[in-house]
Design a protein around this motif. Structure first.
Motif, PDB file in Angstrom:
ATOM      1  N   LYS A   1      49.494  49.925 -23.315  1.00 43.45           N
ATOM      2  CA  LYS A   1      49.073  49.610 -24.674  1.00 43.45           C
ATOM      3  C   LYS A   1      48.925  50.899 -25.458  1.00 43.45           C
ATOM      4  N   GLN A   2      49.532  50.950 -26.645  1.00 41.07           N
ATOM      5  CA  GLN A   2      49.394  52.119 -27.517  1.00 41.07           C
ATOM      6  C   GLN A   2      48.652  51.692 -28.773  1.00 41.07           C
ATOM      7  N   ASP A   3      47.497  52.281 -29.001  1.00 37.95           N
ATOM      8  CA  ASP A   3      46.690  51.859 -30.146  1.00 37.95           C
ATOM      9  C   ASP A   3      47.146  52.561 -31.427  1.00 37.95           C
ATOM     10  N   SER A   4      46.416  52.307 -32.497  1.00 42.97           N
ATOM     11  CA  SER A   4      46.826  52.822 -33.811  1.00 42.97           C
ATOM     12  C   SER A   4      46.787  54.344 -33.878  1.00 42.97           C
ATOM     13  N   LYS A   5      46.044  54.954 -32.972  1.00 39.68           N
ATOM     14  CA  LYS A   5      45.983  56.412 -32.932  1.00 39.68           C
ATOM     15  C   LYS A   5      46.980  56.995 -31.943  1.00 39.68           C
ATOM     16  N   LYS A   6      47.915  56.169 -31.492  1.00 40.35           N
ATOM     17  CA  LYS A   6      48.984  56.588 -30.583  1.00 40.35           C
ATOM     18  C   LYS A   6      48.499  56.824 -29.156  1.00 40.35           C
ATOM     19  N   PHE A   7      47.253  56.453 -28.872  1.00 40.40           N
ATOM     20  CA  PHE A   7      46.757  56.655 -27.519  1.00 40.40           C
ATOM     21  C   PHE A   7      47.367  55.617 -26.588  1.00 40.40           C
ATOM     22  N   LEU A   8      47.957  56.112 -25.490  1.00 44.53           N
ATOM     23  CA  LEU A   8      48.631  55.254 -24.510  1.00 44.53           C
ATOM     24  C   LEU A   8      47.740  55.049 -23.302  1.00 44.53           C
ATOM     25  N   LYS A   9      47.576  53.792 -22.928  1.00 44.24           N
ATOM     26  CA  LYS A   9      46.766  53.520 -21.757  1.00 44.24           C
ATOM     27  C   LYS A   9      47.454  52.468 -20.901  1.00 44.24           C
ATOM     28  N   ILE A  10      47.469  52.720 -19.590  1.00 46.13           N
ATOM     29  CA  ILE A  10      48.105  51.762 -18.708  1.00 46.13           C
ATOM     30  C   ILE A  10      47.237  50.513 -18.583  1.00 46.13           C
ATOM     31  N   MET A  11      47.892  49.363 -18.560  1.00 46.85           N
ATOM     32  CA  MET A  11      47.184  48.094 -18.403  1.00 46.85           C
ATOM     33  C   MET A  11      47.378  47.545 -16.993  1.00 46.85           C
ATOM     34  N   PHE A  12      48.625  47.495 -16.567  1.00 48.09           N
ATOM     35  CA  PHE A  12      48.948  46.945 -15.255  1.00 48.09           C
ATOM     36  C   PHE A  12      50.113  47.705 -14.640  1.00 48.09           C
ATOM     37  N   SER A  13      50.147  47.719 -13.312  1.00 48.10           N
ATOM     38  CA  SER A  13      51.367  48.106 -12.632  1.00 48.10           C
ATOM     39  C   SER A  13      51.624  47.068 -11.544  1.00 48.10           C
ATOM     40  N   TYR A  14      52.892  46.846 -11.266  1.00 47.39           N
ATOM     41  CA  TYR A  14      53.278  45.792 -10.347  1.00 47.39           C
ATOM     42  C   TYR A  14      54.331  46.382  -9.426  1.00 47.39           C
ATOM     43  N   ASN A  15      54.011  46.517  -8.162  1.00 47.18           N
ATOM     44  CA  ASN A  15      54.897  47.176  -7.221  1.00 47.18           C
ATOM     45  C   ASN A  15      55.107  46.302  -6.004  1.00 47.18           C
ATOM     46  N   ASN A  16      56.350  45.858  -5.829  1.00 44.85           N
ATOM     47  CA  ASN A  16      56.675  45.057  -4.650  1.00 44.85           C
ATOM     48  C   ASN A  16      55.686  43.915  -4.441  1.00 44.85           C
ATOM     49  N   LYS A  17      55.497  43.160  -5.469  1.00 40.47           N
ATOM     50  CA  LYS A  17      54.628  41.978  -5.469  1.00 40.47           C
ATOM     51  C   LYS A  17      53.144  42.307  -5.401  1.00 40.47           C
ATOM     52  N   GLU A  18      52.787  43.558  -5.463  1.00 38.88           N
ATOM     53  CA  GLU A  18      51.372  43.907  -5.492  1.00 38.88           C
ATOM     54  C   GLU A  18      50.984  44.263  -6.922  1.00 38.88           C
ATOM     55  N   LEU A  19      50.016  43.528  -7.451  1.00 39.66           N
ATOM     56  CA  LEU A  19      49.566  43.763  -8.811  1.00 39.66           C
ATOM     57  C   LEU A  19      48.336  44.651  -8.788  1.00 39.66           C
ATOM     58  N   ILE A  20      48.389  45.709  -9.568  1.00 34.31           N
ATOM     59  CA  ILE A  20      47.237  46.606  -9.682  1.00 34.31           C
ATOM     60  C   ILE A  20      46.683  46.462 -11.086  1.00 34.31           C
ATOM     61  N   ILE A  21      45.479  46.014 -11.158  1.00 30.14           N
ATOM     62  CA  ILE A  21      44.894  45.689 -12.445  1.00 30.14           C
ATOM     63  C   ILE A  21      43.995  46.825 -12.905  1.00 30.14           C
ATOM     64  N   ASN A  22      44.128  47.171 -14.186  1.00 26.37           N
ATOM     65  CA  ASN A  22      43.198  48.099 -14.781  1.00 26.37           C
ATOM     66  C   ASN A  22      41.944  47.328 -15.146  1.00 26.37           C
ATOM     67  N   GLU A  23      40.835  47.787 -14.656  1.00 20.08           N
ATOM     68  CA  GLU A  23      39.614  47.007 -14.798  1.00 20.08           C
ATOM     69  C   GLU A  23      39.139  46.884 -16.239  1.00 20.08           C
ATOM     70  N   THR A  24      39.652  47.737 -17.111  1.00 19.15           N
ATOM     71  CA  THR A  24      39.196  47.653 -18.493  1.00 19.15           C
ATOM     72  C   THR A  24      39.975  46.620 -19.302  1.00 19.15           C
ATOM     73  N   VAL A  25      40.988  46.027 -18.694  1.00 20.70           N
ATOM     74  CA  VAL A  25      41.789  45.044 -19.424  1.00 20.70           C
ATOM     75  C   VAL A  25      41.102  43.680 -19.372  1.00 20.70           C
ATOM     76  N   PRO A  26      40.885  43.040 -20.517  1.00 21.15           N
ATOM     77  CA  PRO A  26      40.265  41.707 -20.509  1.00 21.15           C
ATOM     78  C   PRO A  26      41.106  40.703 -19.736  1.00 21.15           C
ATOM     79  N   ASN A  27      40.452  39.727 -19.131  1.00 17.62           N
ATOM     80  CA  ASN A  27      41.218  38.766 -18.334  1.00 17.62           C
ATOM     81  C   ASN A  27      42.005  37.793 -19.192  1.00 17.62           C
ATOM     82  N   ARG A  28      41.945  37.954 -20.514  1.00 14.78           N
ATOM     83  CA  ARG A  28      42.848  37.188 -21.384  1.00 14.78           C
ATOM     84  C   ARG A  28      44.298  37.663 -21.225  1.00 14.78           C
ATOM     85  N   PHE A  29      44.443  38.855 -20.683  1.00 19.66           N
ATOM     86  CA  PHE A  29      45.770  39.417 -20.456  1.00 19.66           C
ATOM     87  C   PHE A  29      46.179  39.131 -19.012  1.00 19.66           C
TER      88      PHE A  29
END
Lengths: 115, 113
Positions: free
Chosen positions: B36-64
Motif C-alpha cells: 500500500k502506498q499512501d498519499s505521502k508515497k510511503f510504501l508498506k507491505i501488506m501481505f506476502s504469499y509464498n508457496n501457499k504460505e500466507l504471511i500477514i502484516n499484523e497492522t492490516v485490518p482483517n477487512r483486507f
C-alpha cells in the motif's frame, strides 16, 4: 526493528549535473539493500541491489551506489542526470534472514530535473 | 507481455462497498506481495504469499483478505471500504523471499468517496 531514512524529500538538479541521493539504514547486521525508481503513474523498477562483495554496485540507467558499513549508508549516484531521470527514488532494505516480507522502504526522494 | 499486471488501474467506489483488485504474474515466481502506498508515497507491505504460505502484516485490518487461486495470481479483496483505504495498491512478485528482486505492477489507485 529495521528502518530506512532518506533525509532528502525533494532534490532539484540541472540536466547534466551530478546526483547523489542519500540513504541510511538501521539494522543489526548488513541487510540486502536496494534502490528502486518510480516514474509518475508507474510501479517501482529496481535500479540496483547490494548483497555482499564489492561495495560499489553498478545498476541500470547509469546509476551506481556505494555501501559504507561504517556509516550505515547506501547512497545512490549518477555522474550526469538526464531529464528522463525525474522520478521518485526509494531506498529499501531486507534482512538476510527472514525474507522479503520484511522489505522496508524509505519515504522516498523526489528528483526534479531543470533544463 | 507485462510481467506483473493488476486490474483495474483506477477504482472509485463508495464507503461500505466491497471491492477486489486482481494481480497476475507471468514470471514463474514463487512469491507475490501486496503493498500500500499512501498519499505521502510511503510504501508498506501488506501481505506476502509464498508457496501457499500466507504471511500477514499484523497492522492490516482483517477487512483486507488476499486470495491466491494459484501461484500466478494473488487477488486482494477489501470489505466495507473506508475513506482511509484510499491509496495506491501495488502487487509485486519475486523468485523467492530471500532478497531476490521484486517486480512491481503499475498500481491500482483506489479512491473511496
Amino acid at each position: 526493528a529495521q528502518s530506512v531514512t532518506q533525509p532528502d524529500i525533494h532534490i532539484t538538479v540541472s540536466e547534466g549535473a551530478s546526483l547523489e541521493l542519500r540513504c541510511n539504514y538501521s539494522y543489526g547486521a548488513t541487510p540486502y539493500l536496494f534502490w528502486y525508481v518510480q516514474s509518475p503513474g508507474q510501479g517501482l523498477q529496481l535500479l540496483l541491489k547490494y548483497f555482499s562483495g564489492d561495495t560499489l554496485v553498478q545498476g541500470i540507467k547509469g546509476f551506481e551506489a556505494e555501501f559504507k558499513r561504517s556509516q550505515s549508508s547506501f547512497n545512490l549516484r549518477k555522474p550526469s542526470v538526464h531529464w528522463s531521470d525525474a522520478a521518485e527514488y526509494f531506498c529499501a532494505v531486507a534482512p538476510l534472514l527472514g525474507g522479503n516480507e520484511k522489505l522496508t522502504f524509505g519515504t522516498g526522494t523526489r528528483l526534479t530535473i531543470i533544463p | 507481455d507485462t510481467a506483473v499486471s493488476q486490474t483495474p488501474k483506477y477504482l472509485v467506489t463508495q464507503m461500505g462497498n466491497d471491492k477486489s483488485i486482481k494481480c497476475e504474474q507471468n514470471l514463474g515466481h514463487d512469491t507475490m506481495y501486496w503493498y500500500k502506498q499512501d498519499s505521502k508515497k510511503f510504501l508498506k507491505i501488506m501481505f506476502s504469499y509464498n508457496n501457499k504460505e500466507l504471511i500477514i502484516n499484523e497492522t492490516v485490518p482483517n477487512r483486507f483478505s488476499p486470495k491466491s487461486p494459484d501461484k500466478a495470481h494473488l487477488n486482494l479483496h477489501i470489505n466495507s471500504l473506508e475513506l482511509g483505504d484510499s491509496a495506491v495498491y501495488f502487487c509485486a512478485s519475486s523468485q523467492d523471499t530471500r532478497g531476490s528482486e521484486a517486480f512491481f505492477g503499475q498500481g491500482t489507485r483506489l479512491t473511496v468517496v
